[in-house]
Structures are given as C-alpha cells and as structure tokens.
Design an enzyme around this catalytic site. Structure first.
Site, mmCIF file in Angstrom:
data_model
loop_
_atom_site.group_PDB
_atom_site.id
_atom_site.type_symbol
_atom_site.label_atom_id
_atom_site.label_comp_id
_atom_site.label_asym_id
_atom_site.label_seq_id
_atom_site.Cartn_x
_atom_site.Cartn_y
_atom_site.Cartn_z
ATOM 1 C CG HIS A 194 -0.289 0.383 2.480
ATOM 2 N ND1 HIS A 194 -0.163 1.678 2.904
ATOM 3 C CD2 HIS A 194 0.314 -0.379 3.422
ATOM 4 C CE1 HIS A 194 0.472 1.696 4.067
ATOM 5 N NE2 HIS A 194 0.773 0.461 4.398
ATOM 6 C CB CYS A 195 1.250 4.229 -1.595
ATOM 7 S SG CYS A 195 -0.084 4.498 -2.778
ATOM 8 C CE LYS A 196 -1.780 11.742 1.640
ATOM 9 N NZ LYS A 196 -3.172 11.927 1.337
ATOM 10 N N GLY B 161 -3.039 4.758 -3.400
ATOM 11 C CA GLY B 161 -3.081 3.688 -4.387
ATOM 12 C C GLY B 161 -2.262 3.918 -5.638
ATOM 13 C CG PHE C 297 -1.897 4.636 5.832
ATOM 14 C CD1 PHE C 297 -1.832 3.443 6.528
ATOM 15 C CD2 PHE C 297 -1.779 5.822 6.535
ATOM 16 C CE1 PHE C 297 -1.664 3.437 7.912
ATOM 17 C CE2 PHE C 297 -1.607 5.827 7.907
ATOM 18 C CZ PHE C 297 -1.544 4.628 8.603
#
Length: 146
Positions: free
Chosen positions: A105-107, A109, A134
């Site tokens: 994951h990131c912030k 997508g 996230f």
C-alpha cells in the site's frame, strides 16, 4: 453499401485478431516492453478487507511504499517501509523474500500500483494490493502505529 459492409467486416476481424493475440500473450504481458511479466498472484482489496486478512494471517508482510515522513506520521503495525520515490527503490525491493506474501500500500493507491509493476517484474509470487491506500485504512478506523 457493399463497400461499407466489407470494410466493417475487415475491421471487426482485425480487432478480434488483436484481442486473440493479446489473450495468447497472457494477461500479464507488458504492452510497453513487449515481454511477459512474471506470474505474480495479485489480489486487489480494500483497506477493510486488508485489515481482515491481516487479522487472520500472521504470515502476511505489510509493505508501505510511502515516504519515510509519511510512514513516521503513522503506519500499519510491523510494516516495512521502502519509499517508492527513492532512486534505489528497485534495489531495496529486490532484497526482500519474493516467496513471502505481501500486503502492498501507499497513501491512496497510485504509488503502490507503480510498485506492484516493479514487484511483478522482479518475480514476487503473491501480492495483496490495498488499492485504496493508507488514507482509507485510517478512515475505516483501523489501528495505526506510530
């Protein structure tokens, strides 16, 4: 009229041939490079689904590809942080065990989608992509470690 019908038939045949060629290359073919990408098992999930998976499978490894500053503001417990924007991202990623199953994951997508492509090219076997990021993890009220 006969000419239009003939052109339409030829066009339809050409399009179906292109589709068949793409299907024969496999869904994981890289259209840019023209070469096949590894057969990574990828599952796209929401933050809520990722939370359920993590609660039920302690062997999952969380890979957070946000910046170190973002990671320091809060992250999923036990997550590994490798910054997707770091010039050495691919090198650092290559050091990970490709046989492990990762929750990526990131912030939001976007960066994780890019990281997923790199993981596929490097031969990672199984990736659970939290495609809403996230931000959605926090919004769902899931636990955040500091």
């Amino acid at each position: 009229m006969r000419l239009i019908s003939s052109v339409a038939t030829t066009l339809a045949f050409s399009l179906s041939a292109c589709s068949a060629e793409r299907a024969s290359q496999g869904a994981d073919a890289d259209p840019v490079a023209g070469s096949a990408v590894s057969e990574t098992n990828v599952i796209d999930v929401s933050a809520t689904e990722a939370d359920e998976m993590l609660a039920n499978d302690a062997s999952l490894v969380v890979l957070d590809v946000r910046t170190p500053a973002e990671f320091a503001e809060g992250h999923i417990k036990s997550a590994i942080n490798i910054d997707f924007t770091d010039d050495a991202f691919a090198e650092k990623l290559a050091r990970l065990d490709k046989s492990e199953r990762y929750v990526l994951h990131c912030k939001s997508g976007r960066r994780s989608a890019g990281a997923l492509k790199v993981m596929q090219k490097q031969g990672f076997e199984s990736v659970v992509h939290m495609d809403d990021g996230f931000d959605a993890w926090k919004a769902a009220g899931n636990p955040v470690a500091q």
